[in-house]
Design an enzyme around this catalytic site. Structure first.
Site, short mmCIF file in Angstrom:
data_model
loop_
_atom_site.label_atom_id
_atom_site.label_comp_id
_atom_site.label_asym_id
_atom_site.label_seq_id
_atom_site.Cartn_x
_atom_site.Cartn_y
_atom_site.Cartn_z
N CYS A 2 29.09 43.21 40.80
CA CYS A 2 27.75 42.83 40.37
C CYS A 2 27.16 43.94 39.51
O CYS A 2 27.77 44.98 39.32
CB CYS A 2 26.87 42.58 41.58
SG CYS A 2 27.62 41.53 42.86
N ARG A 34 29.84 42.31 33.15
CA ARG A 34 30.47 42.55 34.45
C ARG A 34 30.76 41.24 35.19
O ARG A 34 31.50 41.23 36.18
CB ARG A 34 29.58 43.45 35.31
CG ARG A 34 29.44 44.86 34.77
CD ARG A 34 28.40 45.64 35.51
NE ARG A 34 28.80 45.94 36.88
CZ ARG A 34 29.41 47.04 37.27
NH1 ARG A 34 29.72 47.97 36.37
NH2 ARG A 34 29.71 47.25 38.52
N TRP A 81 27.51 38.44 41.61
CA TRP A 81 28.79 37.70 41.60
C TRP A 81 29.07 37.37 43.06
O TRP A 81 29.30 38.25 43.87
CB TRP A 81 29.88 38.57 41.00
CG TRP A 81 31.13 37.85 40.61
CD1 TRP A 81 31.42 37.28 39.39
CD2 TRP A 81 32.30 37.64 41.41
NE1 TRP A 81 32.69 36.74 39.40
CE2 TRP A 81 33.25 36.95 40.63
CE3 TRP A 81 32.63 37.97 42.73
CZ2 TRP A 81 34.50 36.57 41.11
CZ3 TRP A 81 33.89 37.60 43.21
CH2 TRP A 81 34.79 36.91 42.40
N ASN A 107 25.28 46.16 45.50
CA ASN A 107 26.66 45.89 45.11
C ASN A 107 27.56 46.32 46.25
O ASN A 107 27.31 47.33 46.90
CB ASN A 107 27.05 46.68 43.86
CG ASN A 107 26.43 46.13 42.60
OD1 ASN A 107 25.77 45.11 42.61
ND2 ASN A 107 26.63 46.83 41.49
N GLY A 108 28.65 45.60 46.46
CA GLY A 108 29.60 45.96 47.51
C GLY A 108 29.63 44.92 48.61
O GLY A 108 29.14 43.79 48.46
N GLU A 485 51.04 41.19 30.15
CA GLU A 485 49.68 41.40 29.66
C GLU A 485 49.26 40.28 28.71
O GLU A 485 48.11 39.81 28.75
CB GLU A 485 49.58 42.75 28.97
CG GLU A 485 48.23 43.06 28.34
CD GLU A 485 47.08 43.14 29.33
OE1 GLU A 485 45.93 43.17 28.87
OE2 GLU A 485 47.33 43.16 30.55
N LYS A 489 46.00 37.90 29.36
CA LYS A 489 44.91 37.70 28.41
C LYS A 489 44.73 36.21 28.10
O LYS A 489 43.62 35.71 28.03
CB LYS A 489 45.18 38.46 27.10
CG LYS A 489 44.97 39.94 27.18
CD LYS A 489 43.53 40.29 27.44
CE LYS A 489 43.42 41.61 28.16
NZ LYS A 489 43.85 41.58 29.54
N GLU A 492 43.17 34.43 31.09
CA GLU A 492 41.82 34.91 31.36
C GLU A 492 40.77 34.23 30.49
O GLU A 492 39.70 33.84 30.98
CB GLU A 492 41.72 36.42 31.11
CG GLU A 492 42.21 37.30 32.23
CD GLU A 492 42.04 38.77 31.90
OE1 GLU A 492 41.61 39.52 32.79
OE2 GLU A 492 42.32 39.18 30.75
N HIS A 508 66.92 32.26 35.84
CA HIS A 508 66.95 32.32 37.29
C HIS A 508 65.81 31.52 37.93
O HIS A 508 65.37 31.84 39.03
CB HIS A 508 66.90 33.77 37.76
CG HIS A 508 68.08 34.57 37.33
ND1 HIS A 508 69.33 34.42 37.89
CD2 HIS A 508 68.21 35.51 36.36
CE1 HIS A 508 70.17 35.24 37.30
NE2 HIS A 508 69.52 35.91 36.36
N LYS A 606 34.16 42.43 35.11
CA LYS A 606 34.78 43.54 34.38
C LYS A 606 35.33 44.60 35.32
O LYS A 606 36.45 45.06 35.16
CB LYS A 606 33.75 44.16 33.43
CG LYS A 606 34.29 45.32 32.60
CD LYS A 606 35.37 44.85 31.65
CE LYS A 606 35.86 45.96 30.75
NZ LYS A 606 37.01 45.54 29.93
#
Length: 611
Positions: A2, A34, A81, A107-108, A485, A489, A492, A508, A606
């Site tokens: 958050c 964020r 969030w 936050n947390g 990566e 991306k 996301e 495989h 973020k």
């Protein structure tokens, strides 16, 4: 995950009424990157505390603020969030006590909130939300009722909490902001006649670059005239004022449609900073805090990281393996609970863009407790990782606002590549084959990336590869983490299915998923390209179209694949960075064509500061 923002002003020093509401809304907008699903502000004026909060975005909050018209010289704001309770008006922060005397943002995660809630309810407190945060203002209210000062009441409340938290609050009748930190980042901004407080510097960067990084156990009382930092027992502690080298315009879009596109285009400058001064004129590695011999006693290396940083770590591990240095990469979320064996000769490298990633911090703490040496590779000088690890190597990427990491991945790989060269020399006693060629390639990265950005190949592919059944990314060596990566991306920001594989793993199992509706993006680095070409032919025989990313001189690749995205000819160890830029652009243009929320992808944040 958050965002916290706060401001308190001394009106007499500023020559105005000192109202902070617009500053709070601006700070929240600066923290939108964020990730969040609701937002709110609380201000204190005279004998009242006014709270306005709404599910949804800052625009919805600003509309409500325009109706309520809160005022005040001290205030806190929050973007939430959701972790405990759905994203609703009631669950949005700030939260208050029964008498509306105290307003708190958090936050947390407070792990023992349920037992505290039951205890407080038995004492007559009533609750209006499903959140863990709401117990805090009630705990503070109880301490105030017992005669504590606001900062003393916050200390008393913090002592009852288990878990991680960054707390900021205002109290009726006090033109001050109070805050406490334990396991979640908080920073104070210092300006004439004002103090700011936030979970991240960009919140107030337009107002000041002078900051105070808080540490676990710190409690702050801030007024417009100054601030005091104490520990949890009330003893003063010294936290220096530092000046960040970021500019306010670094946190603006600067004419680009999205922060992500701006930050993709900032990669040449970021890479220049990452490498500048670290390769000496005689072709040696010059890491300012790590002269030759710094790692002579290291017997093995363990990387701990999450997400994009995990992929950068895989890249570094591959380079170390090629040079004969034992290295492993661990997901920090797993390492924190089931760490690998370490001893005093083990170097544990925490790779974290923010330096605040909760799982990564827990991992290095476990490793340090078991006797390992720890090293942070991070972007933020005053971060928890930089302070808590034995050493730190900074990637110098500058602020990154887009949720999807771009320039920080490139800068991480560049900085880690230099670290690999130092480790190789110290651990093996040799410089490594073709070291001079690699260092020259790293030095050329800024101009090579700029060459890619000056082209427009990926933009022309976007329409062809959107709305497919799936998207596969493959590579070998350093091309494998780049494939991972690239897939990350893509998923996301496009919300389309994408997976990355080691090229040889297709046969495989994953080959069963390949159809004419699953394009394959193949990364070629100049090493073992003939093997990757065999894999390309395998998927083409199943009808899949292949996009090849390879050196502009790779005639065999260009002749085989269906679409070709060239990169400048370079050392194989550096080719992955260039290929990654092409894949970033592919993801961006597909997402843009699909109308996705590119800078703020759904459900993502973020900086992940909770486990």
């Amino acid at each position: 995950m958050c965002g916290i923002t706060a401001c308190v002003t001394a009106a007499a020093d500023r020559g105005d009424d000192g109202d902070v509401v617009d500053v709070l809304l601006g700070g929240l907008r600066n923290l939108e990157y964020r990730g969040y699903d609701s937002a709110g502000v609380a201000t204190t004026a005279g004998d009242g505390v006014t709270v306005v909060k709404r599910e949804g975005g800052i625009d919805e909050l600003a509309e409500a603020v325009g109706v309520v018209e809160p005022t005040g010289r001290a205030g806190v704001g929050h973007t939430r969030w959701s972790t405990h309770g759905a994203p609703t008006d009631a669950n949005a922060h700030p939260h208050t006590d029964c008498a509306n005397r105290v307003a708190v943002v958090h936050n947390g995660i407070i792990e023992n909130y349920q037992s505290l809630r039951e205890e407080l309810a038995a004492d007559g407190h009533s609750f209006t939300s499903e959140t863990d945060t709401e117990v805090v203002p009630h705990l503070v209210a109880e301490a105030l009722a017992d005669g504590a000062t606001p900062d003393g009441a916050l200390r008393a409340a913090a002592d009852r909490l288990e878990g991680s938290f960054a707390l900021a609050m205002v109290v009726r009748g006090h033109d001050a902001v109070y805050a406490a930190r334990q396991g979640s980042p908080l920073v104070v901004g210092v300006a004439d006649g004002r103090r700011f407080l936030a979970s991240d510097v960009p919140s107030f960067l337009q107002h000041t670059r002078d900051v105070v990084y808080l540490e676990d156990g710190d409690v702050v009382r801030a007024t417009g005239d100054g601030h005091e930092v104490t520990d949890r027992s009330g003893r003063p502690v010294d936290r220096p004022v530092e000046s960040v080298d970021w500019q306010a315009e670094d946190a603006e879009r600067d004419g680009f449609d999205h922060y992500m596109l701006k930050e993709i285009h900032e990669q040449p400058a970021a890479l220049e900073r990452a490498v500048n001064g670290r390769v000496s004129a005689d072709g040696d590695v010059h890491l300012e805090d790590f002269p030759p011999g710094s790692f002579a006693d290291v017997s093995d290396v363990q990387f701990v990281a999450c997400g994009t940083s995990y992929h950068a770590s895989l890249y570094a591990r591959q380079l170390l393996a090629e040079r004969g240095v034992p290295a492993q990469v661990f997901s920090a979320g797993e390492y924190a609970t089931t760490p690998a064996p370490v001893d005093e000769d083990t170097l544990v490298v925490a790779v974290t863009q923010s330096g605040e990633t909760a799982d990564t911090l827990q991992s290095v703490r476990r490793a340090a407790a078991d006797g390992a040496r720890t090293l942070a590779v991070t972007n933020v000088v005053g971060s928890t990782a930089a302070r808590e690890c034995d050493d730190a190597l900074f990637i110098r990427a500058g602020p990154e606002i887009g949720v999807a990491a771009t320039k920080t991945f490139s800068s991480q790989v560049a900085a880690l590549s230099l670290l690999v060269e130092r480790l190789t020399g110290d651990v093996t006693g040799t410089a490594g084959e073709h070291r001079d060629d690699l260092l020259r390639a790293l030095d050329r990265l800024p101009s090579d990336v700029q060459q890619i950005l000056d082209q427009s190949g990926p933009a022309g592919l976007a329409d062809r590869f959107r709305d497919r059944e799936g998207h596969f990314f493959i590579g070998r060596g350093v091309g494998f983490p780049v494939a991972l990566e690239g897939a990350l991306k893509f998923k996301e920001i496009t919300y389309e299915h994408a997976e990355g594989f080691a090229a040889g793993e297709l046969k495989h199992g994953p080959l069963a998923l390949v159809t004419p509706d699953t394009p394959v993006f193949a990364v070629f680095t100049g090493r073992h390209d003939e093997k990757t070409l065999h894999n390309v032919e395998e998927v083409q025989s199943r009808g899949a179209e292949v996009v090849g990313i390879a050196s502009e001189a790779s005639a065999d690749v260009a002749a085989t694949v269906d679409e070709f995205l060239p990169i400048p000819d370079t050392h194989p160890a550096a080719a992955g960075v260039l290929a990654n830029v092409q894949l970033q652009l592919v993801s961006y243009h597909v997402a843009d064509l699909l109308g996705r929320s590119i800078d703020k992808p759904r459900n993502l944040a973020k900086s992940v500061t909770v486990e």
